[in-house]
Design a protein around this motif. Structure first.
Motif, PDB file in Angstrom:
ATOM      1  N   GLU A 137      17.226  50.079 -29.667  1.00  0.00           N
ATOM      2  CA  GLU A 137      17.956  50.987 -30.549  1.00  0.00           C
ATOM      3  C   GLU A 137      19.436  50.613 -30.601  1.00  0.00           C
ATOM      4  O   GLU A 137      20.055  50.606 -31.675  1.00  0.00           O
ATOM      5  CB  GLU A 137      17.788  52.425 -30.065  1.00  0.00           C
ATOM      6  N   TYR A 138      20.004  50.280 -29.442  1.00  0.00           N
ATOM      7  CA  TYR A 138      21.404  49.855 -29.397  1.00  0.00           C
ATOM      8  C   TYR A 138      21.614  48.585 -30.215  1.00  0.00           C
ATOM      9  O   TYR A 138      22.579  48.468 -30.978  1.00  0.00           O
ATOM     10  CB  TYR A 138      21.825  49.631 -27.945  1.00  0.00           C
ATOM     11  N   ALA A 139      20.711  47.629 -30.084  1.00  0.00           N
ATOM     12  CA  ALA A 139      20.822  46.374 -30.834  1.00  0.00           C
ATOM     13  C   ALA A 139      20.761  46.628 -32.337  1.00  0.00           C
ATOM     14  O   ALA A 139      21.531  46.049 -33.115  1.00  0.00           O
ATOM     15  CB  ALA A 139      19.705  45.416 -30.422  1.00  0.00           C
ATOM     16  N   LEU A 140      19.865  47.497 -32.758  1.00  0.00           N
ATOM     17  CA  LEU A 140      19.728  47.812 -34.187  1.00  0.00           C
ATOM     18  C   LEU A 140      20.974  48.522 -34.711  1.00  0.00           C
ATOM     19  O   LEU A 140      21.457  48.221 -35.810  1.00  0.00           O
ATOM     20  CB  LEU A 140      18.486  48.669 -34.418  1.00  0.00           C
ATOM     21  N   GLU A 141      21.500  49.445 -33.932  1.00  0.00           N
ATOM     22  CA  GLU A 141      22.703  50.162 -34.367  1.00  0.00           C
ATOM     23  C   GLU A 141      23.878  49.199 -34.516  1.00  0.00           C
ATOM     24  O   GLU A 141      24.652  49.293 -35.478  1.00  0.00           O
ATOM     25  CB  GLU A 141      23.032  51.273 -33.364  1.00  0.00           C
ATOM     26  N   TYR A 142      24.005  48.287 -33.555  1.00  0.00           N
ATOM     27  CA  TYR A 142      25.095  47.303 -33.645  1.00  0.00           C
ATOM     28  C   TYR A 142      24.891  46.382 -34.835  1.00  0.00           C
ATOM     29  O   TYR A 142      25.836  46.118 -35.602  1.00  0.00           O
ATOM     30  CB  TYR A 142      25.182  46.477 -32.361  1.00  0.00           C
ATOM     31  N   ALA A 143      23.672  45.909 -35.028  1.00  0.00           N
ATOM     32  CA  ALA A 143      23.388  45.000 -36.140  1.00  0.00           C
ATOM     33  C   ALA A 143      23.624  45.682 -37.487  1.00  0.00           C
ATOM     34  O   ALA A 143      24.175  45.077 -38.415  1.00  0.00           O
ATOM     35  CB  ALA A 143      21.948  44.492 -36.045  1.00  0.00           C
ATOM     36  N   LEU A 144      23.242  46.930 -37.595  1.00  0.00           N
ATOM     37  CA  LEU A 144      23.439  47.662 -38.848  1.00  0.00           C
ATOM     38  C   LEU A 144      24.925  47.811 -39.168  1.00  0.00           C
ATOM     39  O   LEU A 144      25.341  47.669 -40.331  1.00  0.00           O
ATOM     40  CB  LEU A 144      22.770  49.037 -38.766  1.00  0.00           C
ATOM     41  N   GLN A 145      25.723  48.097 -38.142  1.00  0.00           N
ATOM     42  CA  GLN A 145      27.163  48.212 -38.363  1.00  0.00           C
ATOM     43  C   GLN A 145      27.747  46.874 -38.796  1.00  0.00           C
ATOM     44  O   GLN A 145      28.553  46.803 -39.735  1.00  0.00           O
ATOM     45  CB  GLN A 145      27.848  48.701 -37.074  1.00  0.00           C
ATOM     46  N   TYR A 146      27.332  45.809 -38.112  1.00  0.00           N
ATOM     47  CA  TYR A 146      27.804  44.469 -38.464  1.00  0.00           C
ATOM     48  C   TYR A 146      27.404  44.103 -39.894  1.00  0.00           C
ATOM     49  O   TYR A 146      28.216  43.597 -40.673  1.00  0.00           O
ATOM     50  CB  TYR A 146      27.231  43.442 -37.484  1.00  0.00           C
ATOM     51  N   MET A 147      26.171  44.370 -40.269  1.00  0.00           N
ATOM     52  CA  MET A 147      25.665  44.000 -41.582  1.00  0.00           C
ATOM     53  C   MET A 147      26.342  44.778 -42.708  1.00  0.00           C
ATOM     54  O   MET A 147      26.458  44.288 -43.832  1.00  0.00           O
ATOM     55  CB  MET A 147      24.151  44.203 -41.633  1.00  0.00           C
ATOM     56  N   SER A 148      26.807  45.989 -42.389  1.00  0.00           N
ATOM     57  CA  SER A 148      27.511  46.775 -43.415  1.00  0.00           C
ATOM     58  C   SER A 148      28.905  46.222 -43.679  1.00  0.00           C
ATOM     59  O   SER A 148      29.489  46.461 -44.747  1.00  0.00           O
ATOM     60  CB  SER A 148      27.603  48.242 -42.978  1.00  0.00           C
ATOM     61  N   GLU A 149      29.444  45.453 -42.722  1.00  0.00           N
ATOM     62  CA  GLU A 149      30.802  44.917 -42.850  1.00  0.00           C
ATOM     63  C   GLU A 149      30.828  43.440 -43.232  1.00  0.00           C
ATOM     64  O   GLU A 149      31.822  42.959 -43.782  1.00  0.00           O
ATOM     65  CB  GLU A 149      31.542  45.113 -41.519  1.00  0.00           C
ATOM     66  N   ARG A 150      29.768  42.736 -42.957  1.00  0.00           N
ATOM     67  CA  ARG A 150      29.708  41.294 -43.218  1.00  0.00           C
ATOM     68  C   ARG A 150      29.391  41.025 -44.692  1.00  0.00           C
ATOM     69  O   ARG A 150      28.418  41.542 -45.229  1.00  0.00           O
ATOM     70  CB  ARG A 150      28.623  40.670 -42.339  1.00  0.00           C
ATOM     71  N   LYS A 151      30.223  40.227 -45.327  1.00  0.00           N
ATOM     72  CA  LYS A 151      30.064  39.910 -46.751  1.00  0.00           C
ATOM     73  C   LYS A 151      29.504  38.503 -46.930  1.00  0.00           C
ATOM     74  O   LYS A 151      29.861  37.568 -46.205  1.00  0.00           O
ATOM     75  CB  LYS A 151      31.404  40.003 -47.470  1.00  0.00           C
ATOM     76  N   ALA A 152      28.614  38.361 -47.887  1.00  0.00           N
ATOM     77  CA  ALA A 152      28.086  37.044 -48.271  1.00  0.00           C
ATOM     78  C   ALA A 152      27.733  37.092 -49.753  1.00  0.00           C
ATOM     79  O   ALA A 152      27.105  38.049 -50.216  1.00  0.00           O
ATOM     80  CB  ALA A 152      26.872  36.680 -47.440  1.00  0.00           C
ATOM     81  N   PHE A 153      28.157  36.095 -50.470  1.00  0.00           N
ATOM     82  CA  PHE A 153      27.882  36.015 -51.913  1.00  0.00           C
ATOM     83  C   PHE A 153      28.323  37.279 -52.648  1.00  0.00           C
ATOM     84  O   PHE A 153      27.661  37.770 -53.555  1.00  0.00           O
ATOM     85  CB  PHE A 153      26.388  35.754 -52.158  1.00  0.00           C
ATOM     86  N   GLY A 154      29.449  37.821 -52.194  1.00  0.00           N
ATOM     87  CA  GLY A 154      30.068  38.932 -52.904  1.00  0.00           C
ATOM     88  C   GLY A 154      29.556  40.311 -52.570  1.00  0.00           C
ATOM     89  O   GLY A 154      29.962  41.286 -53.207  1.00  0.00           O
TER      90      GLY A 154
END
Length: 388
Positions: free
Chosen positions: A256-273
């Motif tokens: 659960e901790y890994a998913l929460e961290y990944a979700l936060q990262y993915m919301s901030e990481r930009k690719a192809f606009g």
């Protein structure tokens, strides 16, 4: 939070624990990971807060709270990203101390359980042997009665808290001819002559001290036996349910901790606009992983509830550890992938999470052993019964 199992008091406890961990533990994690040991001061702070006595009797300094407080402790320990620190704590509280409380005499409880709850003494459980692994019944360590004491000879390995603990809870054969029916358990002071410990270098769990321990004619007073002579195997089997459930809970919490961290990262990481959490392939992968985690969590809570009511849940706890640790490995592996190159960097949490998680399907009974236990229950109709 699931109100079926957690009350407002549980939630307040969780918040208090989170605050304590962030203030007293998290600032030291990096240092403990590097030095391979945990500074002693934190044990006393845990004791002062009552965290070691959550489900132990008030007569010995505990709080006698229900099992879901234990679940909260395990979940929150997984979310500070040090599997080694978490392991050191639960090896003390739910491996060593469990035997002291369940099988110890009143004298043993006063001399070992009381200071363990206070954080003044640290314990470890010594069962696994270099030649036996998960095969507890093949134990070679012996304890031969000699007058008013036993002489213990043999060795143990993969022992969490094996270097810096103050006492050891040791399993040994008191009647080898009886096989697993001739096993007993003892509590032994660390400074007893004849005990040597060698620190092991590990892939993960780096903050904890893990050791191989040798016993060379170690004299243990007869009064230090836990429970009855030759009944040790039954005691060990009885407590495996809690150990396996704890490891299952640990697994769903770190996933659960890994998913929460990944979700936060993915919301901030930009690719192809656009943010990468907008890509369908990643979104669907998250949906699958999150579903797997939630299914394991719900099952683990249900097993906890049954165990708290006194049910003998050896089958269900074995399933908990087997499926939850496999799920956690898969979730964390994929979450590392979501972070791309940053997932492979040590200053991001996923690399350590992945290393620490990999022990889940190994420690406390390998997945292969657990499958065989379940096969015996399901196919051969074998019944495991509580120790009498």
């Amino acid at each position: 939070m699931n109100s079926m199992y957690f009350t407002e008091e549980h939630n307040l406890f969780r918040k208090s624990l989170q605050d304590f961990l962030q203030k007293e533990v998290v600032p030291h994690i990096e240092n403990w990971e590097k030095q391979g040991r945990i500074d002693r001061f934190i044990w006393r702070k845990f004791g002062d807060m009552g965290f070691f006595g959550i489900n132990y009797p008030e007569a010995y300094g505990g709080m006698n709270l229900d099992l879901f407080y234990t679940i909260i402790l395990q979940e929150e320990l997984q979310k500070i990203n040090s599997g080694g620190f978490a392991a050191a704590i639960w090896a003390h509280v739910y491996l060593a101390m469990t035997h002291l409380n369940a099988e110890g005499s009143e004298t043993i409880k006063q001399n070992y359980l009381v200071p363990s709850i206070a954080g003044d003494k640290i314990g470890c459980l010594c069962i696994t042997e270099p030649s036996g692994g998960s095969d507890v019944a093949s134990m070679l360590t012996t304890a031969v009665k000699n007058g008013d004491h036993y002489l213990v000879n043999g060795s143990k390995t993969f022992i969490t808290n094996g270097i810096y603990s103050d006492y050891l809870v040791v399993a040994a054969k008191t009647n080898p001819e009886l096989g697993n029916k001739g096993m007993s358990i003892f509590v032994v002071d660390r400074e007893t002559p004849g005990i040597t410990a060698t620190k092991l270098d590990k892939l993960g769990w780096r903050a904890s001290d893990t050791a191989e321990i040798a016993f060379d004619n170690v004299k243990i007073p007869i009064a230090n036996i836990l429970g009855e002579e030759n009944q040790g195997f039954g005691y060990i089997m009885q407590h495996f349910s809690l150990e396996r459930l704890v490891m299952g809970v640990n697994a769903h919490a770190r996933a659960e901790y890994a998913l929460e961290y990944a979700l936060q990262y993915m919301s901030e990481r930009k690719a192809f606009g656009k943010s990468i959490n907008e890509f369908q392939a990643l979104r669907h992968s998250i949906a699958d992983l999150y579903s797997d985690m939630e299914i394991c969590k719900a099952f683990n809570y249900s097993v906890t509830y049954r165990l708290s009511k006194g049910d003998y849940v050896v089958k269900e706890a074995t399933m908990s550890k087997l499926k939850s640790t496999k799920m956690a490995d898969e979730v964390i592996y994929q979450c590392l992938q979501f972070l791309g190159g940053y997932g492979y960097m040590e200053n991001y949490p996923m690399a350590r999470l992945w290393r620490d998680s990999r022990l889940g399907p190994i420690g406390g009974g390998t997945s292969e052993i657990l499958r065989e236990i379940l096969a015996k229950i399901i196919i051969d109709k074998k019944e495991y019964k509580p120790a009498t």
